[in-house]
Structures are given as structure tokens and as C-alpha cells.
Design an enzyme around this catalytic site. Structure first.
Site, mmCIF file in Angstrom:
data_model
loop_
_atom_site.group_PDB
_atom_site.id
_atom_site.type_symbol
_atom_site.label_atom_id
_atom_site.label_comp_id
_atom_site.label_asym_id
_atom_site.label_seq_id
_atom_site.Cartn_x
_atom_site.Cartn_y
_atom_site.Cartn_z
ATOM 1 N N CYS A 1 -1.701 -0.636 2.059
ATOM 2 C CA CYS A 1 -2.969 -0.073 1.614
ATOM 3 C C CYS A 1 -2.910 -0.095 0.102
ATOM 4 O O CYS A 1 -2.701 -1.168 -0.465
ATOM 5 C CB CYS A 1 -3.157 1.331 2.192
ATOM 6 S SG CYS A 1 -1.713 2.395 2.066
ATOM 7 N N SER A 2 -2.995 1.037 -0.568
ATOM 8 C CA SER A 2 -2.816 1.009 -2.019
ATOM 9 C C SER A 2 -1.339 1.220 -2.354
ATOM 10 O O SER A 2 -0.650 0.312 -2.767
ATOM 11 C CB SER A 2 -3.677 2.082 -2.683
ATOM 12 O OG SER A 2 -5.040 1.797 -2.443
ATOM 13 N N ASP A 3 -0.870 2.437 -2.109
ATOM 14 C CA ASP A 3 0.529 2.722 -2.418
ATOM 15 C C ASP A 3 1.446 2.488 -1.223
ATOM 16 O O ASP A 3 2.659 2.475 -1.350
ATOM 17 C CB ASP A 3 0.665 4.161 -2.903
ATOM 18 C CG ASP A 3 0.044 4.329 -4.285
ATOM 19 O OD1 ASP A 3 0.371 3.525 -5.174
ATOM 20 O OD2 ASP A 3 -0.779 5.242 -4.464
ATOM 21 N N ASN B 1 -9.887 -2.255 -6.831
ATOM 22 C CA ASN B 1 -8.531 -2.146 -7.369
ATOM 23 C C ASN B 1 -8.140 -3.339 -8.235
ATOM 24 O O ASN B 1 -7.236 -3.243 -9.054
ATOM 25 C CB ASN B 1 -7.525 -2.008 -6.223
ATOM 26 C CG ASN B 1 -7.177 -0.540 -5.971
ATOM 27 O OD1 ASN B 1 -6.662 0.120 -6.854
ATOM 28 N ND2 ASN B 1 -7.485 -0.060 -4.783
ATOM 29 N N ARG C 1 -2.205 5.363 4.605
ATOM 30 C CA ARG C 1 -2.784 4.561 5.696
ATOM 31 C C ARG C 1 -1.736 3.660 6.324
ATOM 32 O O ARG C 1 -1.719 3.451 7.532
ATOM 33 C CB ARG C 1 -3.944 3.727 5.165
ATOM 34 C CG ARG C 1 -5.157 4.561 4.905
ATOM 35 C CD ARG C 1 -6.189 3.795 4.137
ATOM 36 N NE ARG C 1 -5.961 3.878 2.703
ATOM 37 C CZ ARG C 1 -6.919 3.734 1.780
ATOM 38 N NH1 ARG C 1 -8.147 3.471 2.169
ATOM 39 N NH2 ARG C 1 -6.651 3.834 0.510
ATOM 40 N N ARG D 1 0.545 16.024 -0.134
ATOM 41 C CA ARG D 1 -0.526 15.965 0.865
ATOM 42 C C ARG D 1 -0.726 17.295 1.571
ATOM 43 O O ARG D 1 -1.827 17.630 1.996
ATOM 44 C CB ARG D 1 -0.223 14.876 1.897
ATOM 45 C CG ARG D 1 -0.156 13.458 1.334
ATOM 46 C CD ARG D 1 -1.521 12.944 0.911
ATOM 47 N NE ARG D 1 -1.423 11.604 0.344
ATOM 48 C CZ ARG D 1 -1.412 11.356 -0.962
ATOM 49 N NH1 ARG D 1 -1.536 12.351 -1.829
ATOM 50 N NH2 ARG D 1 -1.308 10.114 -1.396
ATOM 51 N N ASN E 1 -10.129 6.326 2.276
ATOM 52 C CA ASN E 1 -9.017 6.870 1.485
ATOM 53 C C ASN E 1 -8.818 8.370 1.691
ATOM 54 O O ASN E 1 -9.577 9.019 2.411
ATOM 55 C CB ASN E 1 -9.197 6.535 0.002
ATOM 56 C CG ASN E 1 -10.430 7.217 -0.581
ATOM 57 O OD1 ASN E 1 -10.871 8.250 -0.080
ATOM 58 N ND2 ASN E 1 -10.995 6.635 -1.623
ATOM 59 N N ILE E 2 -7.793 8.882 1.037
ATOM 60 C CA ILE E 2 -7.407 10.283 1.291
ATOM 61 C C ILE E 2 -8.507 11.274 0.919
ATOM 62 O O ILE E 2 -8.604 12.328 1.528
ATOM 63 C CB ILE E 2 -6.107 10.668 0.530
ATOM 64 C CG1 ILE E 2 -6.246 10.448 -0.976
ATOM 65 C CG2 ILE E 2 -4.905 9.915 1.071
ATOM 66 C CD1 ILE E 2 -5.131 11.117 -1.785
ATOM 67 N N TRP F 1 1.811 4.505 1.395
ATOM 68 C CA TRP F 1 2.457 5.682 1.979
ATOM 69 C C TRP F 1 1.506 6.561 2.778
ATOM 70 O O TRP F 1 1.904 7.575 3.306
ATOM 71 C CB TRP F 1 3.211 6.480 0.909
ATOM 72 C CG TRP F 1 2.409 6.860 -0.321
ATOM 73 C CD1 TRP F 1 1.145 7.332 -0.362
ATOM 74 C CD2 TRP F 1 2.851 6.793 -1.673
ATOM 75 N NE1 TRP F 1 0.757 7.559 -1.643
ATOM 76 C CE2 TRP F 1 1.791 7.255 -2.489
ATOM 77 C CE3 TRP F 1 4.057 6.383 -2.276
ATOM 78 C CZ2 TRP F 1 1.881 7.318 -3.871
ATOM 79 C CZ3 TRP F 1 4.139 6.467 -3.656
ATOM 80 C CH2 TRP F 1 3.055 6.922 -4.447
#
Lengths: 652, 541
Positions: free
Chosen positions: A338-340, A250, A344, A384, A275-276, A342
Site C-alpha cells: 500500500c503506502s508504507d 503519491n 492495508r 493506531r 486509507n486510515i 503496514w
């Protein structure tokens, strides 16, 4: 409705996946909201209802002798296998359902047409039932260290955050805004959970836009403020829930993670939750294993292992435990991202809350927790959960994993949770069903724009109204397991496959008798006994008094005799044997059919849980225990048993 | 031989004991002929009494002069003894090794054991074939009790009394015995009251490569069929294994000679394969790596759950033939003493509600395992930790118990006994002060396990509080999702069961409280009724 090409098909077969011999013939109806299969066996009224919004995918298969197969995979893990007599019909049903199950706009979602008989005031009460402010004040907020910030009132600082956010007392608006500009999607560090006892807090955010060397003074000040709001501790943890490699990758995109050198007194920690996309594929693989027709033990265990699902569940729980230990045992605050921030982050913060605080293990507490860490903090439910037709790469079972973590904990601590497995499963179903407005949209701002509170109903108040269905009989608020934090084991063998969710509709594979239902019946009876006891005592006292007055008194009518509500002893639970033969025995044993009078005809306006789950209670005419999932095995209904010929034999 | 010769050091002070989930204890270690005893000098600390026969293997470790003996037990527990002094440690270790591998049956503990409890009911007389036959006689007159084996000469592994079709005389039985492996001619295992169908068991037919035939054998098993009815022969071997057995004199019932019977082959593993499976499973459970992939792949590779599924499926099939197809069944494998018994006993659990009671289950184990000649002595000589090369060891009985546990999990209210009962039987099958596995003829010298179990205190502990008599056939699911790892045995010493035990207590409490209230309400009701019938006018002066 314009999308329905064919409202009705006759002579459709609904095939049983486990025992193909047990297929049922009936009529298939397509309505605006549901697919309905009505079995037309004489004397049987079996109906199967499936909400279009629960349909995940459709699969046409090559024609067989019984017709043109159409498989409907649902988001609640039900798989319906229809065989439709004519190709054209199959085609029409397929195309209709394809369109019906993939709404293009929010307005098409079921929650906007779902109209239970409730007036506007009651609807408002439904929504008012959930009050996050009350939860923050339960935590003791605001206080000297934490204040409610108006910074995001109009969703200007972060459009995916809620309006009301708690920040450290010393965090000034310029610090908040500055920090938000240094974080993905403006999701600056803010409070998720505060521990009254030791002032340690769990905060959450998105990743910093640090790239290879960028710094942000306000962001550093923000973390400093969080650190200082915990007077007992001289450092804090920053937990990046991603695998280190992902975080490093990232950086090339101008994002990344905190440099320990730039922030004073932080301890930085990676916790590798995937990740997702990995999670989506993993669940998909696991579901393929669940759907195998007659898997061997090795097929199943190998498939489970190679799906990696339980490994991911363990990773989420391990992360939750790390944070719990920091907060409860070390008294150190933690910033999680985590990244965003919302997916993890939501998982890990909410798992930690369940471990830390007994309140979140109550019925109300779990609802509050999902409202707080998932709904209000902008977990992208509509993306999601694929509520609308959209990018399939946005779909991921992140919330499933949270619910499963709770379930795994319930398996280890059977007395610690006020709610039962059914509660989790019901929540799961409604997250996907779109029947209630709670999970519609991707964040608070979107929900306000959609007028969710004005136009839809709230799941939470429905669950609360029906809470007796969701109580764990083993829970006692004063039990030792209920107190304090949970210390689960995370040895691999402590993680089990959640049959109750993923194979929920394969009735044949669940325990045939439920201890929980048994205990619930006992408890209900106990309650009645307590009332009887009190009333008898009263009557005796009264009689004794009256006899002292020597008045001839008509005998008061008894209450029901105790035998009337002692447990029924003719527990007639049997079931049909599975296919143990491997095809050796071809003759179909003559099995008595159950005359079923409990077939429920569900009216659309009565839509509740049962109809969504599309399980007509007596879908298994041979077992008489099909309704185990929603009814006590000892209830009167179970005496209407199809295998009663055996009972006759043993009585003879 | 005297035990004293084997005990090099009978006593060591300052030994520290480490056990799973319990605080360490320091105390004195004593070795006796049958026990390893550790007692601390504190009054209230629990002592450890470990039967030598429960010890599967030991390991020695030395750090300086401090030696440790790691004792691995047959009930899968692992304990550690820290012993000061290298010589003492070596002596103790070699003594334990010698004492735990005694070969002679008569030196074994059950022959020395004198019960500390009052034997109210002599377990040896609790489950006599005569009594079982009385029940049968009340249902049918098609069977008789034969004494053909009264001196064990026809079949050494059968009891003296066996039930056979009424029209078959002892002479025929003798002939049939020569045609069946180990002399195990077909005998009655179970009579299904509901439809009069029966389950029989036997050893494999000795057809050999040239297709030997035995008219008496055909006559015997055909005598169990109703006119015009067919029966099923369930062979617990794959067709290949069964065909290969011909070369060693064994074989299968050919269609030509047994036209009224349909043969079904099922693959249940036996002997060394099972022992290896157990060893691998226990190793997987003891793996400390905390790696999910590793755990699942080791669990899978052990194949234990596969064996459970195979056995359960075959038992269900047998039960299905009897109950749903209305056909009689003959079950055999090779010898008829292992897989055969798993199938016949589990089928009875499924079919017969009385086998799901405490006494009924004892009767079942007695009939279908002990009297039916399962070689416990050989099968249970070593457990999962043994270093010695397995000879005849195989966890056949443990697999049976595991299958019963699976059914119990699926029908938690239909069994009078709880999981503890199954765990107890597992422990005693491998190491016991009681006898349930030695030769019948020596039994009178020992105490039966049943005598101990059937005391009030024990019964209470082993009773399932959820039990509600269920008179029906119970069909378990054999889907992989339905079959679980038996944690109560395999993870018993690896994870704390505190929270699960608490949940169990809570459950008992809910049920007890309900009963208590019921009694109270009943007594108040009587009181009330009395008050209401008393005519107050008569009492008034």
C-alpha cells in the site's frame, strides 16, 4: 499517584443507556490503573472495573437532575454513563481520568506495572511460546527458493521491519539494500506466506519511490527474483491495495507504484481499500449509530450504510480473495503493498492467509498470524491504538477490520474455525488494554528497546492457557469445512453488523441463550460420560473376574450418578422487558431483585479478562442472564434466578 | 370448467430446468390440473413437482426458436425452463398463467388432494375450541363458551364457539356485535395463569363521528376487570388513523365511556404498505449488483425490518401490561383480523411456554389465525413477484412468522420447533396441498396440514435439538441490532446454505452422541449394580 485528584466519590449513579430506569448508585474509586464503581445496594456486590488504558474519550454533559454526567467511552466499545453529585467532583474525576488515560511515556503503560505471580523463568517461557521460525519451517522454509536473510539483523536496512526476513534465494545483499532504498521506509519486498504445494508466495513491501519516472535496477531485480522463485509461473501479480487516485497522488511526492513497463512479467492491479483516515471516520460514524439511545430501524440501517463500514470490510475481504485465488488457483506469486506496507498490506496478507491455510484458522494459527503479519512486520499498534497521547490522525481501527473479516468468515463457515467469537473479542480488548506487552510499541526494534520480553507478560500464553474458553464446539479438524481454502461469498447481504463487538456491553440486545455455550456444556458432559464409560467397563470386567474367584467384595462406591451431570432442566432464563411502551406506562413494575452472592471482588493482582472487561457478572439484577457472555446458561449459577417467582407460579 | 380446457400443451420433451444451487436437468415437462412436472429420463434424478398455486408470476424470453420461461414462485424461488419451439413455449406459458390464477376455491388443489400418507390423527379435530376451553376451566370459572355464533350469523369471521365473560349473556353479545367492526365483539384470546389477567381481541368500536355509545360493550369488557383494577386497550393504529376511522363509522373507545381503560396507540402498518414492503425486500435480496451501499439502502427502504420491529414491540407491550403491570388487555385495530392477531399471537409466544412447543404452536396458529378469521385466501393470493395489482394481499402472516423467528433466534433453546417449521408454514400459507386457510365450512373435504406435520418423520425434522423446556416469560430485544434479516426465507434461494446446514448437522451430531453415551453409561451402570448385588457366595457351588 500524583494524577489522582480525588480517589473516591460517593453517591455516584451509573446509568443504563437502554433503560434509564435501571440506574445504580454506588461509590466511584480512582486507582493508579483502574476506575472502579462499587454498587452499594444492600446485599449486592457489583463492581465495574475499567482500565485507564482502555479509556478512549471522556465527555462531560450539562447537569441534569441526577447530577453532573460524565461519559467514559472505552476502546473496547463500552460506554459508561456516570452521574456525579457535585460539579467539583465531576471536574476532578474528569481531569484525573483525562491525564490517567493518556499516558505520555511507555513506562506509564499498564503492562509495566502488571505483575501476576510469575517468576522470570516462567515469563521467558511465556514469550518463548510464540515462535515464528516454527511457522516458517511449517511452510517448508528455508528451501531451495527462499532463504533467511541476515540483512536486517540490526534493523539497519529497515528500522520498522523484523530482524528475520525471508527473501528469494537469488536476492543478494546489494539487491536487498538497493531495493530497500527505492521503497518507503526501506520496506523492501519480502516473504509473508509461502505455499508448499505450488511454490506460489505472498510477498509484501511498501510503495516504490518511483515518482513520475524513477527506476531502480535492484528493485526490478528483486521482483524478478521473487518471480523466479516460483518455477511454475511465468508472471506475478503486483497488488497495490490503495485506490488508484491515492496512488497517483503519491507520485507527486516521489512515491507511487510500479510501472509495468519497467518490471518484466508483472501484472499490476489496484484494489481500492481506503486509507486510515477514512477508516477512522467510518468506524466513528458506525459507533455513533451503535450508541443511539433508541434508534428506529431506519436510523440504524441508514447510519450503518452512511458509515460505509461494511463496504470497507467487504473491500478488505475482496482483496484477500483476489490474492487467495492468485496463489491457490493460478499458482502465481503476489507482491502486496500500500503506502508504507503496514496497514492495508497487513490486512490483506493476513486475510489471504486465513482463506488459504487451515492452520491460521486454529487458535494457535491465528495468534501466529497476528504475530507474523502484524506485530513482527511493524503494524504501528501504539500509534493506531492510541496507547500513548499522540497524533490523533495516526489512530485507525485497521486491526479491528482484520478481526472483523475473520468474524464475517466465521459466520459463513461455522465449522471452519477452531476458535470462537470470544477469542477475537479478547484479542481485540488486549490489543487496546496495554495489559500485555505484545502490542506495545510500533515495531520490533522499539519493543526490544523497551525490554518488553523482560518486563511484561505475553497475551499469547495467557490465551493458550485458557484455551478451553475459546474453542468453537462445532470445529472438528477432520470436517470438510476445515480443509483447504475457503471460498466465501461477498454478496453484500453476507456481511453482517458485528453486534458482539460493537454493542458488546449492551447486554439487553444480545441473544438471551447461547447455542455455543449450550453445546460446550454438552461436550464437557460428553467428555465426562466417556470417562464414566471407560471406568464402568473396567469395573465390570474386574467384578466379573472377581466373582469368578468367588470373593465377597464390598461394593465399590459409584461414581456420581448420571443425573448429577445431566443438564439442568430448570433452565430459568428470563430477562427484563425493554422499554416497549414509549413512556405510556410510568409506574415501575415491582421487580424482584436478585440476591446476588456471586459478586466478585476482583483483586488487582488477579487481573484477568473479567476485570478488564469490567463486567461484574451480575450487573443486571433483574435478568439473571447477564453472565451469558462468560458462562453457560445452563450452569448452576443460572438457577439463582431473580424471576423465579414465575417458576413458582408454573409449579403451583 | 375442466382443467383440460386450460392446458394447451400437456407435454413437451427436451426441456432444460435451471434451479438455484442444483445441477440443470433435461427432461419432459408435463402439465396437469394442479402441477407442473419435469422428469428426466434418468432413473435417479429428482423430479420437479411444482404446484401451479405456488407460481406467482412468469416471464417469457426468446433467443431464436429457443424459448425460456422464468417461473417465479410464491416461496420466492426462481426457476427457469428452456423450452425448444416457440409455439410450445407460448402454449406452456399461457397454460401456466391460467392454471396459477384460478379463482374458484373449489378448484384448488386441497380439494383434490388425496393423502399418500396415513392420516393417523385428523388435524381438523386436534384443536377444537371445546378442548382449549377445558384447559381454561381448570384455571378459572370466570369464562364461558358461547354458541351465539354457531351459524356464523353474529360474526361471519368468528368460529361457532367463543369464550366470553361468564356473566355476559348471548343477547348482550349480539348487541355488542353490532357495535364492533365485522361483528367482532371482544372475545378471550389468552388467559395468563400466573396472575389471572387476560388478553381479549375485537374489531374497532363503531362510534362514528357522533360518538355512538354501547353500554353492553362497556359492560362486557369491564366484566373482565378485577375490582379497582384498570385495563389497557392497545389500538394497533396511530391516534390519527384511529380518529380518521370515525368518518367511516369506526372509532375508538373514548375515555369518558371507558374510564377504567387506558388506551395506547401503536403504529403497525397494514395491507398494501406491507405488500409493497415485501416486494421491495425481495427485490433487494435479488439485486445482483454486489454494491454494499445499494443493498443497505434498499434493505432500509423496504421497511420490512421496521414492520418487524413495530409488531414485535407492540406484542411485547401487550405482554408487559399483562405480566408486569398485572392488567388485562384488549387488542384491536380496524377489522381485528390482521394486526390484532399479530399482536395477540406473539404476546402468547412471549408469555406462554406451551405456545413454544410444536403442538402448542399449531394450536396457537389454529386459534389465533384460522379460527380467528384471518383472511388467508385474500392476504396470501399473491406473493412478492406478482405483476397483477395487489388487491387485498398483505404478508401479515409472514410478518408474524418472521417475528417468531426473531424470538427463536434470541432464545434458541426455548422453542421445541426449529426454523424449518416456520419456513414450512410460510410455504403452506401461500401454496399448499393442505388446507389451513380456506373456509371453515368446507374443511371436511380436505386434509389438514397438521395431520401431515404431526407424523413422526415430520416432527423429527421440525424439532429443535436444543430445546430445553423454559417455563418463563421470554422478553425479546427489539433493538435494531437484535433484529436480523430472516435469511432462511429471504436469502434461501440466493446463497448456498451448505456450510450452515453442515453446522446444523454438526450440532445435532454433538447432541446425539451425548445422548447415545448417556444411554450406554446408564445401561452399564445397571449392569454394574446387578453384578454388585449378586451375592457371589450363593452362586458358588
Amino acid at each position: 499517584m500524583e494524577f489522582i485528584r480525588l480517589p473516591k466519590v460517593e453517591n455516584v449513579k451509573l446509568l443504563d443507556r437502554v433503560s434509564p430506569r435501571r440506574s445504580r448508585v454506588g461509590t466511584l474509586y480512582l486507582t493508579a490503573t483502574h476506575t472502579i464503581f462499587v454498587e452499594n445496594e444492600a446485599g449486592v456486590r457489583n463492581e465495574t472495573w475499567v482500565l485507564h488504558s482502555l479509556v478512549c474519550s471522556l465527555e462531560k454533559q450539562a447537569a441534569t437532575s441526577s447530577g453532573y454526567p460524565l461519559l467514559i467511552h472505552c476502546k473496547n466499545f463500552q460506554v459508561l454513563h456516570f452521574a456525579i453529585p457535585r460539579e467539583q467532583e465531576c471536574q476532578d474525576v474528569h481531569l484525573s481520568l483525562q491525564r490517567l488515560s493518556q499516558p505520555e511515556s511507555y513506562e506509564e503503560l499498564y503492562c509495566f506495572s502488571y505483575k501476576p505471580n510469575v517468576d522470570d523463568e516462567e515469563r521467558q517461557n511465556e514469550w518463548d511460546f510464540m515462535n515464528l521460525k516454527a511457522d516458517y519451517s511449517r511452510m517448508g522454509l528455508p528451501n531451495a527458493h527462499w532463504k533467511l536473510s541476515p540483512a536486517n539483523r540490526n534493523y539497519k536496512v529497515s528500522d520498522t521491519y523484523p530482524a528475520d526476513l525471508f527473501v528469494p534465494e537469488s536476492a543478494t545483499p546489494p539487491v536487498i539494500v538497493g531495493s530497500s532504498k527505492f521503497r518507503s521506509r526501506g520496506r523492501f519486498p519480502t516473504l509473508s506466506y509461502y505455499s508448499k504445494e505450488n511454490h506460489a508466495a505472498i510477498c509484501r513491501s511498501s510503495q516504490p519511490l518511483s515518482g513520475f519516472s524513477a527506476r531502480c535496477l535492484e528493485d526490478e531485480q528483486m521482483l524478478e527474483a521473487i518471480l523466479r522463485s516460483n518455477p511454475c509461473s511465468d508472471f506475478m501479480y503486483v497488488v497495490d491495495t490503495r485506490p488508484k487516485l491515492n496512488a497517483i497522488a503519491n507520485r507527486a511526492a516521489g512515491k507511487g507504484y510500479e510501472n509495468e513497463d519497467n518490471y518484466s512479467n508483472i501484472k499490476f492491479q489496484f484494489i481500492g481499500i481506503e486509507n486510515i483516515h477514512v477508516m477512522r471516520n467510518s468506524q466513528q460514524k458506525m459507533l455513533e449509530v451503535c450508541e443511539l439511545r433508541s434508534p428506529s430501524m431506519s436510523d440504524f440501517l441508514e447510519g450503518l450504510e452512511s458509515s460505509g463500514w461494511l463496504k470497507h470490510i467487504k473491500a478488505v475481504l475482496d482483496a484477500g480473495i483476489f490474492i487467495t485465488k492468485a496463489v491457490a488457483e493460478e499458482g502465481v506469486s503476489v507482491l502486496v503493498h500500500c503506502s508504507d506496507g503496514w496497514d492495508r498490506t497487513a490486512q490483506v496478507c493476513s486475510v489471504a492467509c486465513v482463506l488459504l491455510d487451515p492452520y491460521y484458522r486454529t487458535l494457535q494459527g491465528l495468534m501466529v498470524l497476528i504475530e507474523k503479519d502484524w506485530i513482527s512486520f511493524g503494524h504501528k499498534f501504539s500509534h493506531r491504538c492510541n496507547h500513548l497521547v499522540g497524533d490523533p490522525k495516526e489512530v485507525s481501527p485497521v486491526i479491528d477490520q482484520f478481526l472483523e473479516c475473520v468474524w464475517q468468515l466465521m459466520e459463513q463457515f461455522p465449522c471452519a474455525f477452531e476458535f470462537n467469537e470470544r477469542f477475537l473479542i479478547t484479542i481485540h480488548s488486549h490489543i487496546y488494554s496495554c495489559q500485555y506487552g505484545n502490542f506495545i510499541g510500533n515495531n520490533q526494534r522499539e519493543r526490544i528497546q523497551l525490554g518488553v520480553h523482560q518486563r511484561t507478560h505475553s497475551l499469547w500464553s495467557y490465551l493458550w492457557t485458557n484455551r478451553t474458553d475459546y474453542i468453537n464446539p462445532l470445529y472438528r479438524p477432520d470436517h470438510s469445512q476445515t480443509q483447504g481454502l475457503l471460498r466465501p461469498s461477498t454478496a453484500p447481504y453476507c456481511f453482517k453488523f458485528w453486534r458482539g463487538l460493537y454493542n458488546r456491553f449492551d447486554q439487553g440486545i444480545h441473544p438471551r441463550q447461547s447455542v455455543e455455550d449450550y453445546l460446550r456444556t454438552i461436550q464437557e458432559e460428553t467428555q465426562q460420560l466417556e470417562e464414566q464409560l471407560a471406568s464402568h467397563k473396567q469395573k465390570i470386567a474386574k467384578l466379573e473376574e472377581e466373582q469368578g474367584w468367588s470373593v465377597v467384595q464390598e461394593a465399590a462406591p459409584f461414581d456420581k450418578s448420571p443425573t448429577a451431570w445431566t443438564l439442568s432442566h430448570d433452565l430459568r432464563l428470563a430477562n427484563t422487558p425493554q422499554d416497549y411502551t414509549g413512556g405510556f406506562i410510568t409506574s415501575s413494575p415491582s421487580q424482584p431483585k436478585a440476591p446476588d452472592s456471586s459478586g466478585l471482588i476482583l483483586l488487582p493482582q488477579d487481573l484477568n479478562q473479567t476485570s478488564i472487561f469490567s463486567l461484574s457478572n451480575s450487573s443486571d439484577p433483574e435478568s439473571g442472564i447477564a453472565d451469558l457472555s462468560c458462562r453457560s446458561p445452563l450452569s448452576e449459577d443460572s438457577t439463582r434466578d431473580p424471576d423465579s417467582d414465575e417458576a413458582v407460579y408454573s409449579a403451583a | 370448467m375442466e382443467f383440460a380446457e386450460l392446458i394447451k400443451t400437456p407435454r413437451v420433451d427436451g426441456v432444460v430446468l435451471h434451479r438455484p444451487f442444483l445441477p440443470t436437468v433435461e427432461g419432459t415437462l408435463c402439465l396437469t390440473g394442479h402441477h407442473l412436472i419435469l422428469s428426466s429420463r434418468q432413473d435417479n434424478t429428482e423430479e420437479l413437482w411444482l404446484l401451479h398455486s405456488n407460481i406467482d408470476s412468469i416471464e417469457k424470453r426468446f433467443v431464436g426458436s429457443l424459448g425460456s420461461i422464468i417461473v417465479k414462485c410464491k416461496d420466492l424461488r426462481v426457476i427457469q425452463l428452456d423450452i425448444p419451439g416457440m409455439e410450445e413455449c407460448l402454449n406452456i406459458a399461457s397454460s401456466i398463467e391460467a392454471l396459477s390464477t384460478l379463482d374458484s376455491v373449489s378448484l384448488m388443489y386441497p380439494f383434490f388432494y388425496r393423502p399418500m400418507f396415513e392420516v393417523i390423527e385428523d388435524g381438523w379435530n386436534s384443536f377444537l375450541p371445546e378442548d382449549a376451553f377445558k384447559d381454561l376451566e381448570s384455571m378459572t370459572d370466570e369464562w364461558r363458551l358461547s354458541e351465539v355464533n354457531k351459524d356464523f350469523s353474529v360474526c361471519p369471521s368468528y368460529p361457532p364457539l367463543v369464550a366470553v365473560p361468564k356473566d355476559i349473556d348471548d343477547e348482550t353479545l349480539r348487541k355488542v356485535a353490532t357495535f364492533r367492526h365485522g361483528g367482532r365483539f371482544p372475545v378471550l384470546s389468552y388467559y395468563h395463569k400466573k396472575n389471572g389477567m387476560v388478553m381479549m381481541r375485537a374489531g374497532q368500536p363503531l362510534t362514528g363521528t357522533n360518538g355512538r355509545r354501547c353500554k353492553e360493550d362497556e359492560k362486557l369488557i369491564n366484566a373482565t376487570l378485577r375490582p379497582g383494577k384498570r385495563g389497557y386497550i392497545i389500538d394497533t393504529r396511530t391516534i390519527n388513523v384511529a380518529q380518521q376511522a370515525k368518518a367511516r363509522g369506526g372509532g375508538i373507545e373514548s375515555e369518558a365511556n371507558y374510564p377504567q381503560w387506558r388506551r395506547i396507540h401503536k403504529a403497525i402498518e397494514r395491507s398494501n404498505v406491507l405488500q409493497e414492503s415485501l416486494i421491495k425486500l425481495v427485490e433487494a435480496c435479488n439485486d445482483q449488483s454486489h454494491n454494499m451501499d445499494r443493498w443497505l439502502s434498499k434493505l432500509e427502504a423496504s421497511n420490512w425490518q421496521t414492520h418487524v420491529k413495530e409488531i414485535l414491540t407492540t406484542a411485547c407491550l401487550a405482554a408487559q401490561c399483562i405480566d408486569r403491570e398485572g392488567a388485562s388487555v384488549l387488542v384491536h385495530g380496524t377489522e381485528g383480523t390482521d394486526t390484532t392477531l399479530q399482536v395477540t399471537s406473539l404476546a402468547q409466544i412471549i408469555l406462554d411456554p406451551s405456545c413454544r412447543t410444536i403442538r402448542g404452536f399449531q394450536g396457537l396458529v389454529e386459534r389465533e389465525w384460522l379460527q380467528a378469521g384471518h383472511p388467508f385466501q385474500q392476504r396470501c393470493a399473491q406473493s412478492a413477484y406478482s405483476n397483477s395489482k395487489p388487491r387485498q394481499e398483505a404478508p401479515v402472516f409472514l410478518l408474524f412468522l418472521d417475528c417468531v423467528w426473531q424470538i427463536l433466534r434470541q432464545f434458541p433453546c426455548s422453542f421445541e420447533f426449529s426454523e424449518s417449521y416456520l419456513v414450512l408454514l410460510f410455504e403452506h400459507a401461500y401454496a399448499s396441498q393442505f388446507v389451513c386457510r380456506l373456509f371453515l365450512r368446507q374443511l371436511h373435504k380436505t386434509v389438514s396440514l397438521w395431520s401431515w406435520v404431526n407424523r413422526h418423520q415430520e416432527i423429527e425434522r421440525l424439532t429443535n435439538p436444543l430445546f430445553e423446556a423454559n417455563s418463563l416469560v421470554i422478553w425479546p430485544s427489539v433493538a435494531p441490532q437484535s433484529l436480523l434479516l430472516w435469511e432462511g426465507v429471504f436469502l434461501r434461494w440466493n446463497r448456498s446454505s451448505k456450510c450452515l446446514d453442515e453446522a446444523y448437522e454438526e450440532m445435532v451430531h454433538i447432541i446425539e452422541y451425548n445422548k447415545e453415551l448417556q444411554n450406554k453409561v446408564n445401561s452399564l451402570r445397571r449392569q454394574l449394580a446387578q453384578l454388585e448385588t449378586e451375592d457371589p457366595l450363593l452362586q458358588t457351588p
